[in-house]
Design a protein around this motif. Structure first.
Motif, mmCIF file in Angstrom:
data_model
loop_
_atom_site.group_PDB
_atom_site.id
_atom_site.type_symbol
_atom_site.label_atom_id
_atom_site.label_comp_id
_atom_site.label_asym_id
_atom_site.label_seq_id
_atom_site.Cartn_x
_atom_site.Cartn_y
_atom_site.Cartn_z
ATOM 1 N N THR A 9 -45.960 21.578 55.842
ATOM 2 C CA THR A 9 -44.779 22.415 55.294
ATOM 3 C C THR A 9 -45.717 24.001 55.034
ATOM 4 O O THR A 9 -46.613 24.076 54.977
ATOM 5 N N THR A 22 -37.852 17.623 52.882
ATOM 6 C CA THR A 22 -39.539 18.321 52.208
ATOM 7 C C THR A 22 -38.920 18.737 50.734
ATOM 8 O O THR A 22 -37.924 19.158 50.452
ATOM 9 N N GLU A 68 -48.530 16.887 51.924
ATOM 10 C CA GLU A 68 -47.704 18.201 52.405
ATOM 11 C C GLU A 68 -48.215 18.154 54.151
ATOM 12 O O GLU A 68 -46.986 19.115 54.627
ATOM 13 N N THR A 107 -45.160 22.159 49.913
ATOM 14 C CA THR A 107 -44.879 21.231 49.077
ATOM 15 C C THR A 107 -44.675 19.601 50.387
ATOM 16 O O THR A 107 -45.022 20.148 51.432
#
Ligand code: MF3
Ligand code: CO
Length: 260
Positions: free
Chosen positions: A226, A209, A77, A230
């Motif tokens: 993020t 993303t 992430e 994610t």
């Protein structure tokens, strides 16, 4: 500062800088595996760059604190600007490595995202689609086209595959500096913006993303993650706009070759 067009001898230097960056990615591809630390990957890259008489351009880059490494290594992430350290890569992770090199005053810049061992289907799709987003964008890097064509193609391609494009970071001109004009958004409308001309050199870098495009910075002042947790992927090439052959990729990952 306006957009600078590079002449033949400048392009020659950028080819060399780009080749060192591409070679580093070839080395990384072999080295990345479960159990290796991100610091070990950084060391591998740093050593290779200096052996080739290049300078790692990210090291000391101004920010909240001078950037402390040759590479940015961002896991899962983490989106960009992850700082290499004692973290051990694990089977199933994805890892993005961003590398910059100066050779005789000229820069090359390329990021690539890699699987660590076997990864799940959704992670694999993120890597594949983000790489395709980059190559699709490069088909618009043609004399007579416009910057907006590149921006639009990145957003359209990624979003039509159910993914999001991070807005906070941009693609950019590159040459005597790591970041030159023009700034190129990775989203926007086609048919707008500056016309592309022979001799422009650009670093095109979609950051994509699986969820929302929102990112936040961590307490180290550098690492971006993020907001929704994610996964994120980052693929970047430095290219030159040429009159006859479309874009020339300067950071190609050719098989490792000795530099004469
Ligand atoms: N390749 C990145 C960019 O184009 C990373 C540079 S960040 C640094 O912006 F601080 F590490 F240099
Ligand atoms: Co860049």
């Amino acid at each position: 500062m306006a957009i600078t067009l590079k002449n033949k001898s400048e392009l020659q230097k950028m080819r060399r800088a780009g080749r060192i960056v591409g070679d580093c990615h070839c080395l990384l591809r072999e080295a990345i595996r479960p159990g290796i630390t991100t610091a070990a990957l950084d060391k591998l890259v740093h050593t290779y760059i200096t052996q080739q008489n290049g300078i790692p351009s990210f090291l000391g880059y101004p920010g909240p604190t001078p950037y402390p490494a040759a590479t940015c290594i961002s896991v899962n992430e983490e989106v960009v600007h992850g700082i290499p350290g004692s973290r051990l890569l694990q089977e199933g992770d994805i890892v993005s490595v961003d590398i910059g090199v100066i050779w005789q005053g000229y820069h090359g810049d390329s990021a690539w995202s890699y699987p660590v061992g076997a990864i799940d289907l959704k992670a694999r799709q993120l890597l594949e689609t983000t790489e395709q987003t980059l190559y699709h964008a490069l088909t618009f890097a043609q004399v007579g086209g416009r910057l907006g064509d590149i921006s639009h193609s990145i957003q359209h391609f990624a979003e039509s595959h159910g993914l999001s494009v991070v807005r906070k970071y941009t693609s950019h001109g590159i040459g005597k500096s790591l970041h030159e004009e023009p700034e190129i958004r990775n989203y926007g409308r086609a048919g707008r913006g500056v016309r592309l001309r022979e001799g422009m050199t650009l670093a095109i870098e979609p950051i994509v993303t699986q969820g929302s495009h929102a990112v936040r910075e961590c307490d180290d002042g550098w690492t971006a993650v993020t907001v929704d947790g994610t996964l994120a992927a980052h693929f970047e090439h430095t290219i030159a706009i040429t009159e006859d052959n479309g874009p020339e990729v300067l950071t190609r990952q050719d098989k490792l070759s000795t530099h004469e």
